[in-house]
Design a protein around this motif. Structure first.
Motif, PDB file in Angstrom:
ATOM      1  N   ARG A  53       0.874  -1.177   0.000  1.00 42.98           N
ATOM      2  CA  ARG A  53       0.000   0.000   0.000  1.00 42.98           C
ATOM      3  C   ARG A  53       0.905   1.220   0.000  1.00 42.98           C
ATOM      4  O   ARG A  53       1.799   1.352   0.837  1.00 42.98           O
ATOM      5  N   GLU A  72      -2.262   0.553  -4.412  1.00 38.52           N
ATOM      6  CA  GLU A  72      -1.673  -0.719  -4.026  1.00 38.52           C
ATOM      7  C   GLU A  72      -0.925  -1.258  -5.231  1.00 38.52           C
ATOM      8  O   GLU A  72      -1.433  -1.220  -6.353  1.00 38.52           O
ATOM      9  N   TRP A 101       3.036   0.277   3.359  1.00 38.90           N
ATOM     10  CA  TRP A 101       2.583  -0.826   4.198  1.00 38.90           C
ATOM     11  C   TRP A 101       2.724  -2.116   3.404  1.00 38.90           C
ATOM     12  O   TRP A 101       2.296  -2.185   2.259  1.00 38.90           O
ATOM     13  N   ASP A 102       3.266  -3.136   4.024  1.00 35.74           N
ATOM     14  CA  ASP A 102       3.416  -4.434   3.373  1.00 35.74           C
ATOM     15  C   ASP A 102       2.149  -5.252   3.614  1.00 35.74           C
ATOM     16  O   ASP A 102       2.053  -6.010   4.584  1.00 35.74           O
ATOM     17  N   TYR A 103       1.160  -5.093   2.744  1.00 32.77           N
ATOM     18  CA  TYR A 103      -0.107  -5.803   2.896  1.00 32.77           C
ATOM     19  C   TYR A 103       0.064  -7.311   2.795  1.00 32.77           C
ATOM     20  O   TYR A 103      -0.682  -8.063   3.394  1.00 32.77           O
ATOM     21  N   ILE A 106       0.984  -8.380   6.248  1.00 30.99           N
ATOM     22  CA  ILE A 106      -0.122  -8.085   7.167  1.00 30.99           C
ATOM     23  C   ILE A 106      -1.264  -9.078   6.982  1.00 30.99           C
ATOM     24  O   ILE A 106      -1.879  -9.530   7.949  1.00 30.99           O
ATOM     25  N   PRO A 115       7.617  -8.991   7.636  1.00 32.98           N
ATOM     26  CA  PRO A 115       7.498  -7.842   6.733  1.00 32.98           C
ATOM     27  C   PRO A 115       8.719  -7.748   5.819  1.00 32.98           C
ATOM     28  O   PRO A 115       9.841  -8.017   6.247  1.00 32.98           O
ATOM     29  N   ASP A 119       9.679  -1.066   9.317  1.00 31.55           N
ATOM     30  CA  ASP A 119       8.549  -0.368   9.943  1.00 31.55           C
ATOM     31  C   ASP A 119       8.668   1.155   9.840  1.00 31.55           C
ATOM     32  O   ASP A 119       7.682   1.851   9.999  1.00 31.55           O
ATOM     33  N   ASN A 122       6.161   2.888   7.720  1.00 34.63           N
ATOM     34  CA  ASN A 122       4.749   2.876   8.108  1.00 34.63           C
ATOM     35  C   ASN A 122       4.289   4.138   8.817  1.00 34.63           C
ATOM     36  O   ASN A 122       3.093   4.283   9.069  1.00 34.63           O
ATOM     37  N   THR A 127       9.139   8.158   8.064  1.00 34.64           N
ATOM     38  CA  THR A 127       9.519   7.695   6.733  1.00 34.64           C
ATOM     39  C   THR A 127      10.608   8.595   6.132  1.00 34.64           C
ATOM     40  O   THR A 127      10.517   9.818   6.209  1.00 34.64           O
TER      41      THR A 127
END
Length: 148
Positions: A53, A72, A101-103, A106, A115, A119, A122, A127
């Motif tokens: 994402r 995405e 975000w690493d969907y 998740i 992941p 992090d 996120n 970031t």
């Protein structure tokens, strides 16, 4: 000029002024920020990342206070940002903090996976990715490196 004629003239002027005011209000109303079409890819050590994402969060420190555009990535790591609530392609012109975000990790409840990205991506305040969106169409490559 007799009285009824004067009333009609005043009414016509009032209607004309009201129409002009309405047109001026519509022409000058704020329709939101200028948008640009933003496409791109997300890679990790040169390999495309699917199910990431991507959020372009306007950076208030740089004067950008618009809404967040999201996307995405597909199987090839490609994405197209969309403007919230419309589904139309676009992101506000200006500086953004890019949140990822690493969907895939998740959503891996049945077969948990670690992941693939740090992090730090996120959280908007942490970031390291800052990106300027300029007028027109543009393609942005988000090249990530393995973290320890």
């Amino acid at each position: 000029m007799d009285f009824p004629m004067r009333i009609r003239t005043v009414r016509h002027r009032f209607v004309a002024l009201a129409l002009l005011a309405g047109l001026a209000a519509v022409a000058g109303c704020d329709r939101g920020p200028e948008l640009a079409v933003v496409t791109g890819t997300v890679t990790l050590n040169g390999v495309a990342l699917d199910e990431i994402r991507v959020e372009f969060m306007p950076d208030p420190e740089k004067g950008n206070v618009a809404a967040t555009s999201t996307a995405e990535t597909d199987a090839e790591g490609k994405f197209t940002l969309t403007w919230p609530g419309t589904g139309k392609p676009g992101a506000a012109v200006g500086w953004h903090r890019v949140v990822l975000w690493d969907y895939k990790s998740i959503n891996s409840r049945d077969n948990p996976m670690a992941p693939r990205i740090s992090d730090q991506f996120n959280v908007a305040s942490k970031t390291p990715i800052r990106q300027e969106v300029k007028s027109g169409e543009q393609s942005i490559e988000l090249k990530l490196e393995t973290y320890q």
